[in-house]
Scaffold this motif. Structure first.
Motif, PDB file in Angstrom:
ATOM      1  N   ILE A  50      48.204 109.138  -2.798  1.00  0.00           N
ATOM      2  CA  ILE A  50      46.944 109.877  -2.819  1.00  0.00           C
ATOM      3  C   ILE A  50      45.850 109.030  -2.171  1.00  0.00           C
ATOM      4  O   ILE A  50      45.656 107.861  -2.541  1.00  0.00           O
ATOM      5  N   ILE A  51      45.128 109.612  -1.215  1.00  0.00           N
ATOM      6  CA  ILE A  51      43.925 108.981  -0.654  1.00  0.00           C
ATOM      7  C   ILE A  51      42.723 109.742  -1.177  1.00  0.00           C
ATOM      8  O   ILE A  51      42.662 110.973  -1.083  1.00  0.00           O
ATOM      9  N   THR A  52      41.748 108.997  -1.735  1.00  0.00           N
ATOM     10  CA  THR A  52      40.521 109.616  -2.233  1.00  0.00           C
ATOM     11  C   THR A  52      39.328 109.008  -1.518  1.00  0.00           C
ATOM     12  O   THR A  52      39.127 107.794  -1.543  1.00  0.00           O
ATOM     13  N   ASP A  53      38.553 109.868  -0.864  1.00  0.00           N
ATOM     14  CA  ASP A  53      37.360 109.434  -0.132  1.00  0.00           C
ATOM     15  C   ASP A  53      36.203 110.312  -0.597  1.00  0.00           C
ATOM     16  O   ASP A  53      36.017 111.429  -0.114  1.00  0.00           O
ATOM     17  N   VAL A 113      48.363  99.165   3.592  1.00  0.00           N
ATOM     18  CA  VAL A 113      48.177 100.283   4.518  1.00  0.00           C
ATOM     19  C   VAL A 113      49.367 100.406   5.472  1.00  0.00           C
ATOM     20  O   VAL A 113      49.881 101.508   5.712  1.00  0.00           O
ATOM     21  N   ARG A 114      49.832  99.284   6.002  1.00  0.00           N
ATOM     22  CA  ARG A 114      50.972  99.340   6.925  1.00  0.00           C
ATOM     23  C   ARG A 114      52.230  99.815   6.208  1.00  0.00           C
ATOM     24  O   ARG A 114      53.050 100.550   6.777  1.00  0.00           O
ATOM     25  N   GLY A 115      52.398  99.396   4.955  1.00  0.00           N
ATOM     26  CA  GLY A 115      53.533  99.877   4.175  1.00  0.00           C
ATOM     27  C   GLY A 115      53.447 101.374   3.934  1.00  0.00           C
ATOM     28  O   GLY A 115      54.457 102.082   3.999  1.00  0.00           O
ATOM     29  N   MET A 116      52.242 101.857   3.663  1.00  0.00           N
ATOM     30  CA  MET A 116      52.029 103.290   3.466  1.00  0.00           C
ATOM     31  C   MET A 116      52.371 104.065   4.736  1.00  0.00           C
ATOM     32  O   MET A 116      53.051 105.086   4.699  1.00  0.00           O
ATOM     33  N   ILE A 117      51.904 103.541   5.887  1.00  0.00           N
ATOM     34  CA  ILE A 117      52.184 104.204   7.160  1.00  0.00           C
ATOM     35  C   ILE A 117      53.691 104.242   7.431  1.00  0.00           C
ATOM     36  O   ILE A 117      54.251 105.278   7.803  1.00  0.00           O
ATOM     37  N   ALA A 118      54.350 103.100   7.219  1.00  0.00           N
ATOM     38  CA  ALA A 118      55.783 103.010   7.503  1.00  0.00           C
ATOM     39  C   ALA A 118      56.595 103.979   6.651  1.00  0.00           C
ATOM     40  O   ALA A 118      57.651 104.462   7.086  1.00  0.00           O
ATOM     41  N   THR A 125      40.005 102.646   7.675  1.00  0.00           N
ATOM     42  CA  THR A 125      40.570 101.454   7.042  1.00  0.00           C
ATOM     43  C   THR A 125      39.523 100.396   6.717  1.00  0.00           C
ATOM     44  O   THR A 125      39.736  99.574   5.825  1.00  0.00           O
ATOM     45  N   ASP A 126      38.383 100.397   7.434  1.00  0.00           N
ATOM     46  CA  ASP A 126      37.352  99.405   7.129  1.00  0.00           C
ATOM     47  C   ASP A 126      36.659  99.705   5.808  1.00  0.00           C
ATOM     48  O   ASP A 126      36.059  98.814   5.195  1.00  0.00           O
ATOM     49  N   ARG A 127      36.758 100.937   5.323  1.00  0.00           N
ATOM     50  CA  ARG A 127      36.123 101.335   4.068  1.00  0.00           C
ATOM     51  C   ARG A 127      37.092 101.233   2.891  1.00  0.00           C
ATOM     52  O   ARG A 127      36.751 101.602   1.775  1.00  0.00           O
ATOM     53  N   TYR A 128      38.289 100.762   3.169  1.00  0.00           N
ATOM     54  CA  TYR A 128      39.275 100.504   2.121  1.00  0.00           C
ATOM     55  C   TYR A 128      39.377  98.989   1.936  1.00  0.00           C
ATOM     56  O   TYR A 128      39.448  98.263   2.916  1.00  0.00           O
ATOM     57  N   PRO A 129      39.329  98.487   0.717  1.00  0.00           N
ATOM     58  CA  PRO A 129      39.373  99.166  -0.584  1.00  0.00           C
ATOM     59  C   PRO A 129      38.000  99.364  -1.240  1.00  0.00           C
ATOM     60  O   PRO A 129      37.930  99.789  -2.382  1.00  0.00           O
ATOM     61  N   THR A 130      36.905  99.048  -0.505  1.00  0.00           N
ATOM     62  CA  THR A 130      35.587  99.059  -1.156  1.00  0.00           C
ATOM     63  C   THR A 130      35.054 100.457  -1.432  1.00  0.00           C
ATOM     64  O   THR A 130      34.314 100.665  -2.401  1.00  0.00           O
ATOM     65  N   GLU A 131      35.415 101.448  -0.576  1.00  0.00           N
ATOM     66  CA  GLU A 131      34.872 102.800  -0.718  1.00  0.00           C
ATOM     67  C   GLU A 131      35.950 103.881  -0.830  1.00  0.00           C
ATOM     68  O   GLU A 131      35.693 104.943  -1.405  1.00  0.00           O
ATOM     69  N   VAL A 132      37.103 103.621  -0.268  1.00  0.00           N
ATOM     70  CA  VAL A 132      38.199 104.598  -0.271  1.00  0.00           C
ATOM     71  C   VAL A 132      39.290 104.110  -1.211  1.00  0.00           C
ATOM     72  O   VAL A 132      39.633 102.916  -1.216  1.00  0.00           O
ATOM     73  N   LYS A 133      39.858 105.020  -1.993  1.00  0.00           N
ATOM     74  CA  LYS A 133      40.917 104.679  -2.954  1.00  0.00           C
ATOM     75  C   LYS A 133      42.266 105.135  -2.408  1.00  0.00           C
ATOM     76  O   LYS A 133      42.388 106.203  -1.798  1.00  0.00           O
ATOM     77  N   LEU A 134      43.274 104.320  -2.613  1.00  0.00           N
ATOM     78  CA  LEU A 134      44.632 104.628  -2.188  1.00  0.00           C
ATOM     79  C   LEU A 134      45.582 104.347  -3.344  1.00  0.00           C
ATOM     80  O   LEU A 134      45.692 103.205  -3.805  1.00  0.00           O
ATOM     81  N   ASP A 135      46.252 105.389  -3.841  1.00  0.00           N
ATOM     82  CA  ASP A 135      47.188 105.263  -4.961  1.00  0.00           C
ATOM     83  C   ASP A 135      48.597 105.561  -4.461  1.00  0.00           C
ATOM     84  O   ASP A 135      48.874 106.662  -3.966  1.00  0.00           O
ATOM     85  N   ILE A 136      49.484 104.576  -4.592  1.00  0.00           N
ATOM     86  CA  ILE A 136      50.857 104.714  -4.118  1.00  0.00           C
ATOM     87  C   ILE A 136      51.800 104.587  -5.309  1.00  0.00           C
ATOM     88  O   ILE A 136      51.932 103.507  -5.902  1.00  0.00           O
ATOM     89  N   LEU A 183      43.493 113.612  -0.544  1.00  0.00           N
ATOM     90  CA  LEU A 183      44.665 114.058   0.196  1.00  0.00           C
ATOM     91  C   LEU A 183      45.923 113.547  -0.470  1.00  0.00           C
ATOM     92  O   LEU A 183      46.070 112.344  -0.714  1.00  0.00           O
ATOM     93  N   ASP A 184      46.841 114.464  -0.766  1.00  0.00           N
ATOM     94  CA  ASP A 184      48.184 114.114  -1.203  1.00  0.00           C
ATOM     95  C   ASP A 184      49.029 114.011   0.063  1.00  0.00           C
ATOM     96  O   ASP A 184      49.178 114.998   0.806  1.00  0.00           O
ATOM     97  N   LEU A 185      49.563 112.822   0.331  1.00  0.00           N
ATOM     98  CA  LEU A 185      50.229 112.600   1.611  1.00  0.00           C
ATOM     99  C   LEU A 185      51.537 113.371   1.753  1.00  0.00           C
ATOM    100  O   LEU A 185      52.118 113.388   2.842  1.00  0.00           O
TER     101      LEU A 185
END
Length: 326
Positions: free
Chosen positions: A54-57, A101-106, A34-45, A62-64
């Motif tokens: 989709i998480i892209t690192d 991120v918390r919304g994604m987890i929930a 999570t420390d590398r988001y949003p600067t290095e890791v992409k999250l598409d909801i 990864l397709d969740l």
């Protein structure tokens, strides 16, 4: 099966231990720092006609929808957002990262080890002590206050053994080099009791000082209970908090058999909070009583496993995340 582990890049050895245990079973695991988001890791909801996350690192994606279980571990939202950014904008960005991120987890389906709402509730230390007493565990007399007179009165009531002070939150101060200085449990002296003015800026928690024969770390994974014991009184610096000499005591932990009734009460405590995992601190007094201090729903275990073959905790975590379905 694919397991998603949500943590941060500087988390400790527990993450690779669990990842190796999952992969050894022929299953997939994906780490989201999570420390590398949003600067290095992409999250598409995506939501609406179709739902997709989709998480892209780097080269990994990864397709969740593939995720069968998730371990919500350590969060450092937006830590790598530049410090040079305007403070208000940086705080707003971090808050937006947290909400995303918390919304994604929930919204993740599958097994949660553990559910975010359960972890949040279990982190309330006053509630922990209340529930511990209700299930029959011994607990120290405790006062949380910003009132100097109440603290002095409490100290007089605990005069025989004295009192210690601790923080309810993970309280640490960082120096100019970014080095962490953790606030540990410390004794309260008579001089301290005459200088309590700072309480008007920050409440503190005070407890009766419980005599120690041993200190225990009980790690519960599902219904499996792993308990290690250490003689913290063997080192002067560890008298009030073994973590002060944690490195020196790493290899001193030994397996310990909890009394059956204490183990059952701890499992009741875990069931109350709906937790599959908890790291529990207990004091064994010189007369053999077991005094519950706290449960950390994302507490550490790695040093027990690294230095002893008696604590296969990462294996237990991997097993429960690969076998339980919701």
């Amino acid at each position: 099966m694919t397991v998603l582990i949500i943590t941060f890049s500087q988390d400790n050895e527990s993450i690779p231990l669990v990842m190796e245990a999952i992969e050894a079973r022929g299953e997939k695991v994906f780490r989201f720092d999570t420390d590398r988001y949003p600067t290095e890791v992409k999250l598409d909801i995506y939501s609406g006609n179709s739902e997709r996350v989709i998480i892209t690192d780097g080269e990994q994606q990864l397709d969740l929808s593939e995720v069968s279980s998730v371990w919500y571990r350590r969060m450092r939202y937006g830590q790598k957002i530049p410090e040079s950014m305007d403070k208000q904008y940086r705080e707003a960005s971090i808050n937006e990262c947290r909400a995303t991120v918390r919304g994604m987890i929930a919204s993740l389906k599958g097994f949660h080890f553990d559910k975010m709402s359960n972890v949040d509730r279990a982190n309330n230390k006053q509630l922990q002590l209340q529930v511990a007493r209700e299930v029959g565990l011994l607990t120290p007399r405790t006062l949380t206050s910003n009132n100097p007179e109440a603290v002095k009165q409490f100290a007089s009531e605990c005069q025989e053994q004295g009192i210690v002070t601790k923080m309810l939150s993970s309280f640490a101060i960082y120096d100019n080099q970014g080095r962490e200085n953790v606030v540990f449990t410390n004794p309260v002296t008579n001089d301290d009791l005459e200088h309590l003015e700072g309480l008007r800026f920050c409440p503190m928690t005070f407890q009766e000082n419980v005599p120690k024969a041993l200190e225990l770390r009980t790690t519960i994974v599902g219904q499996r209970v792993f308990t290690g014991a250490v003689d913290s009184q063997s080192l002067e610096g560890a008298t009030y908090d073994w973590r002060k000499e944690g490195r020196a005591l790493n290899k001193a932990w030994k397996p310990y058999d909890l009394p059956e009734d204490v183990e059952k009460k701890l499992l009741k405590l875990m069931a109350y909070f709906g937790l599959n995992y908890g790291a529990i601190d207990i004091i064994v007094t010189p007369d053999g009583k077991h005094v519950f201090l706290e449960v950390n729903p994302v507490g550490e275990f790695f040093w027990l496993e690294i230095f002893s073959p008696h604590f296969p905790i990462s294996q237990a975590i991997a097993e429960i995340m690969l076998t339980i379905k919701e």
